[in-house]
Motif scaffolding. Structure first.
Motif, short mmCIF file in Angstrom:
data_model
loop_
_atom_site.label_atom_id
_atom_site.label_comp_id
_atom_site.label_asym_id
_atom_site.label_seq_id
_atom_site.Cartn_x
_atom_site.Cartn_y
_atom_site.Cartn_z
N MET A 12 -9.14 89.55 49.89
CA MET A 12 -8.56 90.59 50.74
C MET A 12 -8.21 90.03 52.11
N VAL A 13 -9.11 89.24 52.69
CA VAL A 13 -8.87 88.66 54.01
C VAL A 13 -7.67 87.71 53.96
N LEU A 14 -7.57 86.94 52.91
CA LEU A 14 -6.42 86.04 52.76
C LEU A 14 -5.11 86.83 52.64
N GLN A 15 -5.15 87.90 51.86
CA GLN A 15 -3.95 88.73 51.71
C GLN A 15 -3.56 89.36 53.05
N ASP A 16 -4.53 89.92 53.73
CA ASP A 16 -4.25 90.53 55.04
C ASP A 16 -3.70 89.51 56.03
N SER A 17 -4.25 88.30 55.99
CA SER A 17 -3.79 87.25 56.90
C SER A 17 -2.34 86.86 56.61
N GLU A 20 -0.07 89.61 57.91
CA GLU A 20 0.05 89.56 59.37
C GLU A 20 1.01 88.46 59.80
N LEU A 21 0.91 87.31 59.16
CA LEU A 21 1.79 86.20 59.51
C LEU A 21 3.24 86.49 59.09
N MET A 22 3.41 87.17 57.98
CA MET A 22 4.77 87.50 57.51
C MET A 22 5.46 88.52 58.42
N LYS A 23 4.70 89.23 59.22
CA LYS A 23 5.31 90.13 60.20
C LYS A 23 6.05 89.34 61.27
N GLN A 24 5.65 88.08 61.45
CA GLN A 24 6.22 87.24 62.50
C GLN A 24 7.27 86.26 61.98
N LYS A 25 7.13 85.84 60.73
CA LYS A 25 8.06 84.83 60.21
C LYS A 25 8.07 84.85 58.69
N PRO A 26 9.10 84.25 58.10
CA PRO A 26 9.20 84.24 56.63
C PRO A 26 8.12 83.36 56.01
N ILE A 27 7.84 83.61 54.77
CA ILE A 27 6.78 82.88 54.07
C ILE A 27 7.05 81.38 54.03
N GLU A 96 -0.14 104.99 52.30
CA GLU A 96 -1.54 104.56 52.24
C GLU A 96 -1.68 103.06 52.47
N ASN A 97 -0.67 102.30 52.08
CA ASN A 97 -0.73 100.84 52.17
C ASN A 97 0.40 100.32 53.05
N SER A 98 0.70 101.05 54.11
CA SER A 98 1.88 100.75 54.92
C SER A 98 1.86 99.35 55.54
N ASN A 99 0.69 98.84 55.86
CA ASN A 99 0.62 97.51 56.46
C ASN A 99 1.23 96.46 55.53
N HIS A 100 0.81 96.47 54.26
CA HIS A 100 1.34 95.52 53.29
C HIS A 100 2.78 95.87 52.89
N ILE A 101 3.02 97.12 52.63
CA ILE A 101 4.33 97.54 52.13
C ILE A 101 5.42 97.29 53.16
N GLN A 102 5.12 97.51 54.43
CA GLN A 102 6.14 97.27 55.46
C GLN A 102 6.62 95.83 55.40
N VAL A 103 5.74 94.90 55.16
CA VAL A 103 6.14 93.50 55.07
C VAL A 103 6.82 93.22 53.74
N LEU A 104 6.24 93.70 52.64
CA LEU A 104 6.83 93.44 51.33
C LEU A 104 8.24 94.00 51.20
N MET A 105 8.49 95.14 51.84
CA MET A 105 9.80 95.78 51.73
C MET A 105 10.73 95.42 52.89
N SER A 106 10.30 94.56 53.79
CA SER A 106 11.13 94.18 54.94
C SER A 106 12.05 93.02 54.57
N GLU A 107 12.85 92.61 55.54
CA GLU A 107 13.72 91.46 55.34
C GLU A 107 12.90 90.19 55.13
N GLN A 108 11.65 90.17 55.62
CA GLN A 108 10.76 89.02 55.43
C GLN A 108 10.23 88.97 54.00
N GLY A 109 10.26 90.11 53.31
CA GLY A 109 9.74 90.18 51.95
C GLY A 109 10.71 89.60 50.94
N ASP A 110 10.26 89.50 49.74
CA ASP A 110 11.05 88.95 48.65
C ASP A 110 11.95 90.03 48.07
#
Length: 185
Positions: A12-17, A20-27, A96-110
């Motif tokens: 979980m901590v690795l996923q959250d990390s 958080e990093l994907m909010k700033q830059k692409p994978i 409910e999972n907006s933190n992860h979903i915002q990144v997954l569904m953003s331009e940074q996401g796949d």
């Protein structure tokens, strides 16, 4: 195989990390070192769980798809006229999972993941009776159906991205109504 509490916490901590990093830059610009520093774990522990940052991202995506599939199946088993309820349920999951979903569904996401998620939703919606189904071009050929499907999926990704970017200003129910009014009869 059942995971112990420490393993679940570490994953979980690795996923959250990573999120958080994907909010700033692409994978592609994120290193294992950065993930480990953000998670406050060592590289050996990371490699005990994942081979690289891409596998970690795929794990997050797979969990999201699995949850969506489970929720959709449950809804279809209880209410066969549930197109809007299905979409609303997915939007509730997004909230409910907006933190992860915002990144997954953003331009940074796949983009492939985004389309896979929407395709999953629409395939489930297509399995419900015609009175609550995607717009159907019965008189048109299969190619027209395919073009509509591509349009619906890509347009839906854009709508979801906008909703997430603007801070979830509308409720899951309102978003389901908006999407259904565009895509459904």
């Amino acid at each position: 195989m059942r995971q112990n509490r420490k393993t679940r916490y570490t994953r979980m901590v690795l996923q959250d990390s990573l999120i958080e990093l994907m909010k700033q830059k692409p994978i592609s610009k994120i290193t294992i070192k950065e993930i480990c520093e953000t998670a406050d774990i060592n590289r050996t522990t990371f490699y005990d769980h994942f081979t690289d940052q891409y596998e970690l991202l795929r794990t997050i995506e797979d969990q999201t798809l699995s949850y969506a599939k489970e929720r959709l199946q449950r809804l279809l088993e209880t209410d066969k006229n549930a197109a809007q309820k299905i979409i609303e349920s997915i939007f509730e999951y997004f909230v409910e999972n907006s933190n992860h979903i915002q990144v997954l569904m953003s331009e940074q996401g796949d983009v492939a993941f985004q389309k896979k998620l929407l395709k999953l939703i629409y395939e489930y919606c297509r399995s419900i009776p015609a009175d609550a189904k995607l717009k159907d071009t019965k008189s048109a050929d299969v190619i027209n159906d395919e073009y509509f499907f591509v349009f619906a999926v890509n347009g839906s990704v854009g709508i979801i991205q906008h909703w997430l970017k603007t801070g979830l200003q509308k409720s899951a129910k309102e978003m389901a109504e908006i999407l259904c009014s565009i895509v459904f009869i």
